[in-house]
Design a protein around this motif. Structure first.
Motif, PDB file in Angstrom:
ATOM      1  N   MET A   1      18.472 -26.538  21.394  1.00  0.00           N
ATOM      2  CA  MET A   1      18.827 -27.022  20.120  1.00  0.00           C
ATOM      3  C   MET A   1      18.895 -28.541  19.972  1.00  0.00           C
ATOM      4  O   MET A   1      18.933 -29.002  18.966  1.00  0.00           O
ATOM      5  CB  MET A   1      19.789 -26.234  19.795  1.00  0.00           C
ATOM      6  CG  MET A   1      20.631 -26.418  18.609  1.00  0.00           C
ATOM      7  SD  MET A   1      19.636 -25.815  17.164  1.00  0.00           S
ATOM      8  CE  MET A   1      20.570 -25.630  15.934  1.00  0.00           C
ATOM      9  N   LYS A   2      19.419 -28.953  21.228  1.00  0.00           N
ATOM     10  CA  LYS A   2      19.587 -30.460  21.282  1.00  0.00           C
ATOM     11  C   LYS A   2      18.385 -31.108  21.105  1.00  0.00           C
ATOM     12  O   LYS A   2      18.151 -32.315  20.528  1.00  0.00           O
ATOM     13  CB  LYS A   2      20.267 -30.789  22.579  1.00  0.00           C
ATOM     14  CG  LYS A   2      20.593 -32.030  22.836  1.00  0.00           C
ATOM     15  CD  LYS A   2      21.630 -32.207  24.055  1.00  0.00           C
ATOM     16  CE  LYS A   2      22.093 -33.648  24.245  1.00  0.00           C
ATOM     17  NZ  LYS A   2      22.656 -34.233  25.426  1.00  0.00           N
ATOM     18  N   GLY A   3      17.179 -30.741  21.573  1.00  0.00           N
ATOM     19  CA  GLY A   3      16.014 -31.401  21.475  1.00  0.00           C
ATOM     20  C   GLY A   3      15.405 -31.361  19.964  1.00  0.00           C
ATOM     21  O   GLY A   3      14.970 -32.406  19.505  1.00  0.00           O
ATOM     22  N   PHE A   4      15.724 -30.285  19.305  1.00  0.00           N
ATOM     23  CA  PHE A   4      15.354 -30.050  17.918  1.00  0.00           C
ATOM     24  C   PHE A   4      16.286 -31.053  17.006  1.00  0.00           C
ATOM     25  O   PHE A   4      15.665 -31.771  16.258  1.00  0.00           O
ATOM     26  CB  PHE A   4      15.792 -28.748  17.430  1.00  0.00           C
ATOM     27  CG  PHE A   4      15.469 -28.331  15.979  1.00  0.00           C
ATOM     28  CD1 PHE A   4      13.924 -28.611  15.472  1.00  0.00           C
ATOM     29  CD2 PHE A   4      16.374 -28.255  15.017  1.00  0.00           C
ATOM     30  CE1 PHE A   4      13.586 -28.349  14.246  1.00  0.00           C
ATOM     31  CE2 PHE A   4      15.894 -27.958  13.853  1.00  0.00           C
ATOM     32  CZ  PHE A   4      14.674 -27.925  13.323  1.00  0.00           C
ATOM     33  N   LYS A   5      17.511 -31.306  17.551  1.00  0.00           N
ATOM     34  CA  LYS A   5      18.338 -32.194  16.547  1.00  0.00           C
ATOM     35  C   LYS A   5      17.932 -33.621  16.962  1.00  0.00           C
ATOM     36  O   LYS A   5      17.766 -34.403  16.010  1.00  0.00           O
ATOM     37  CB  LYS A   5      19.744 -32.020  16.953  1.00  0.00           C
ATOM     38  CG  LYS A   5      20.754 -32.765  16.341  1.00  0.00           C
ATOM     39  CD  LYS A   5      22.101 -32.738  16.920  1.00  0.00           C
ATOM     40  CE  LYS A   5      23.117 -33.826  16.166  1.00  0.00           C
ATOM     41  NZ  LYS A   5      24.530 -33.549  16.764  1.00  0.00           N
ATOM     42  N   LYS A   6      17.574 -33.971  18.125  1.00  0.00           N
ATOM     43  CA  LYS A   6      16.934 -35.366  18.602  1.00  0.00           C
ATOM     44  C   LYS A   6      15.718 -35.451  17.763  1.00  0.00           C
ATOM     45  O   LYS A   6      15.155 -36.809  17.042  1.00  0.00           O
ATOM     46  CB  LYS A   6      16.729 -35.539  19.817  1.00  0.00           C
ATOM     47  CG  LYS A   6      16.170 -36.661  20.523  1.00  0.00           C
ATOM     48  CD  LYS A   6      16.108 -36.730  21.950  1.00  0.00           C
ATOM     49  CE  LYS A   6      15.704 -38.028  22.415  1.00  0.00           C
ATOM     50  NZ  LYS A   6      15.619 -38.203  23.891  1.00  0.00           N
ATOM     51  N   PHE A   7      14.711 -34.468  17.594  1.00  0.00           N
ATOM     52  CA  PHE A   7      13.580 -34.550  16.981  1.00  0.00           C
ATOM     53  C   PHE A   7      13.874 -34.752  15.380  1.00  0.00           C
ATOM     54  O   PHE A   7      13.067 -35.583  14.851  1.00  0.00           O
ATOM     55  CB  PHE A   7      12.727 -33.104  16.900  1.00  0.00           C
ATOM     56  CG  PHE A   7      11.681 -33.227  16.072  1.00  0.00           C
ATOM     57  CD1 PHE A   7      10.252 -33.706  16.347  1.00  0.00           C
ATOM     58  CD2 PHE A   7      11.629 -32.294  14.932  1.00  0.00           C
ATOM     59  CE1 PHE A   7       9.381 -33.810  15.282  1.00  0.00           C
ATOM     60  CE2 PHE A   7      10.703 -32.141  14.175  1.00  0.00           C
ATOM     61  CZ  PHE A   7       9.327 -32.781  14.223  1.00  0.00           C
ATOM     62  N   LEU A   8      14.529 -34.137  14.697  1.00  0.00           N
ATOM     63  CA  LEU A   8      15.074 -34.238  13.335  1.00  0.00           C
ATOM     64  C   LEU A   8      15.572 -35.847  12.972  1.00  0.00           C
ATOM     65  O   LEU A   8      15.188 -36.215  11.939  1.00  0.00           O
ATOM     66  CB  LEU A   8      16.037 -33.183  12.787  1.00  0.00           C
ATOM     67  CG  LEU A   8      15.412 -31.917  12.824  1.00  0.00           C
ATOM     68  CD1 LEU A   8      16.562 -30.957  12.340  1.00  0.00           C
ATOM     69  CD2 LEU A   8      14.330 -31.921  11.633  1.00  0.00           C
TER      70      LEU A   8
END
Length: 139
Positions: A1-8
């Motif tokens: 989830m942290k990687g997805f937030k960083k991607f966004l």
């Protein structure tokens, strides 16, 4: 989830979203603004619409039966001016409503991360000092 937030929150994703918003969501609003506000203001000067402003080059322009120019060269500079105004208004709305808030959010997020990193460094330094004090007492 942290990687997805960083991607966004990466710049490329935000820029792509802004481009989609410019092309889709604001087009109708800006067109309505130009037709409902800008064109009536221009109408005060004698034309009902920016697109009706034009100039004729190379002799007098004569319109044929189907509305096309039969002779001369007709330059429709009013429609270009209308498109430029629509673009500038759209860019201003996107900048002030999307880019500025996102930039502020990103700057605040970086500041918070810097404070957390600084706190971790202080904690490690303090633990190191405690360890060294205990080792010196044990001798």
């Amino acid at each position: 989830m942290k990687g997805f937030k960083k991607f966004l929150l990466r710049g490329n994703v935000v820029e792509l979203a802004v481009a989609v918003v410019i092309g889709a969501a604001f087009t109708n609003v800006i067109n309505a603004f130009v037709k409902g506000v800008i064109n009536p203001i221009v109408g005060l000067f004698g034309a009902k619409d920016l697109a009706s402003y034009s100039s004729c080059l190379k002799g007098p322009c004569e319109l044929g039966a189907n509305g096309e120019v039969a002779s001369g060269i007709l330059i429709l500079w009013g429609s270009v001016l209308s498109a430029v105004l629509q673009f500038l208004i759209t860019a201003a709305v996107v900048y002030f409503c999307l880019i500025l808030p996102m930039t502020r959010y990103t700057a605040n997020r970086k500041t918070l991360e810097e404070v957390q990193a600084e706190a971790e460094v202080k904690e490690v330094t303090l633990l190191t000092e405690i360890r060294d004090a205990l080792v010196s007492q044990a001798r």
